[in-house]
Design an enzyme around this catalytic site. Structure first.
Site: not given
Length: 348
Positions: A136, A186, A218, A242, A246
């Protein structure tokens, strides 16, 4: 104590209005609220999503209570003028790097979760998301490949100091809860994540009382729907946080129920619901204000050390739900105003 009140776009003004009603009904005193435009509303009024006057207020304030940003009318603007840049700008200019997103299922909302009730009822976790780095804030742009193809790029990067400070917030949060921290990365394919894991392990030496585990992102996404009760605190980077926060919101019933706090490492913070501006229902009185009310409770707890008042707000939300208060996202038909009424009644 000064609170910058930034309603923003879409449903932002509606949910902030109900939150102010609830704070007043709860008898919260000693706070001065000063309102300013932000997001698309600020762009239309002053030509920028984060005007200098709004940023100056946010810097002066002891806390920021934020609604939402996002306006389809602004989608064609250059990226630096889009409404969403306001929240990124506030995080950058104020050094707000640690986002705390609790996800806990209210028993009355077990039927609203996307999970089976017996799985959903175990949800009680906090996601600690780094919010000042990652893709970001990394180098980004468009270029042309040697083959003449258009290519977009966003650089994911963290340095060890950035990782260490968010890891400490994760460990401290876990220490105050059930003592379990899961670091999500990851590391099997990303060098950024390998450094993340190495630094988190180094920081863990100062937190021998906290049980540390690691999980690839994942797998973490899968485990959140398979067995969310295994998690106490999750610490992760900006992008992964993020997405996972959610996802956790739907496991807990609705994105309209989850509050958040983004802190600077001390008492200053920005408090907002994790949902967006929902322009499709803006102005229709359909928005659920509970996440914003719960965000205000976090503000009382973290920025002003007023835990008793925070507990009272959270208890009022729980009581309103127990009494049957349901907005559309929770499977009901109550308006934004009526949901606010229900919390005010519960306070009485």
């Amino acid at each position: 104590m000064l609170v910058a009140l930034l309603p923003g776009d879409g449903i932002g003004p509606e949910i902030i209005a109900q939150t102010m009603r609830v704070l007043d009904a709860a008898g919260v005193t000693g706070l001065e609220f000063e309102e300013a435009p932000v997001g698309g509303a600020a762009y239309k009024q002053l030509g920028h999503p984060l005007p200098e006057s709004t940023l100056a207020l946010a810097k002066r304030a002891d806390a920021i209570l934020f609604g939402a940003v996002g306006d389809p009318d602004c989608d064609s603007l250059e990226r630096h003028l889009r409404p969403e840049q306001a929240i990124l700008g506030l995080r950058k200019h104020l050094g707000l790097f640690a986002n705390l997103r609790p996800a806990k299922l209210f028993p009355e909302l077990a039927d609203a979760s996307a999970l089976r009730p017996e799985v959903a009822k175990a949800i009680d976790l906090v996601i600690v998301r780094e919010t000042n780095g990652d893709v970001y804030f990394g180098e980004k742009g468009h270029r042309t490949t040697p083959e003449g193809l258009r290519q977009g790029y966003d650089v994911m990067a963290y340095n060890e100091a950035e990782i260490a400070r968010i890891a400490k917030v994760g460990f401290e949060t876990a220490r105050a809860r059930r003592g379990k921290l899961c670091s999500v990365d990851k590391a099997n394919v990303l060098e950024t994540s390998q450094l993340w894991r190495d630094v988190v392990i180094e920081v863990s030496a100062d937190y021998q009382d906290v049980e540390l585990s690691h999980m690839y992102v994942d797998n973490a996404a899968m485990q959140l729907v398979r067995n969310p009760g295994q998690f106490d605190v999750i610490v992760t980077g900006n992008l992964f946080g993020d997405i996972l926060s959610d996802q956790a919101s739907m496991c807990a019933g609705s994105i309209g129920m989850l509050p958040s706090a983004t802190l600077d490492g001390s008492n200053k913070g920005l408090y907002e619901p994790i949902h967006g501006s929902a322009p499709d229902i803006a102005g229709q009185g359909k928005a659920n204000p509970l996440a914003t009310i719960l965000s205000a409770a976090m503000m009382l707890r973290y920025s002003f050390d007023r835990s008793a008042e925070a507990d009272r707000l959270e208890a009022a939300v729980a009581k309103a739900l127990a009494n049957g208060a349901r907005s559309a996202d929770l499977g009901g038909s109550m308006s934004t105003q009526e949901m606010g009424d229900a919390v005010v009644a519960a306070l009485a």
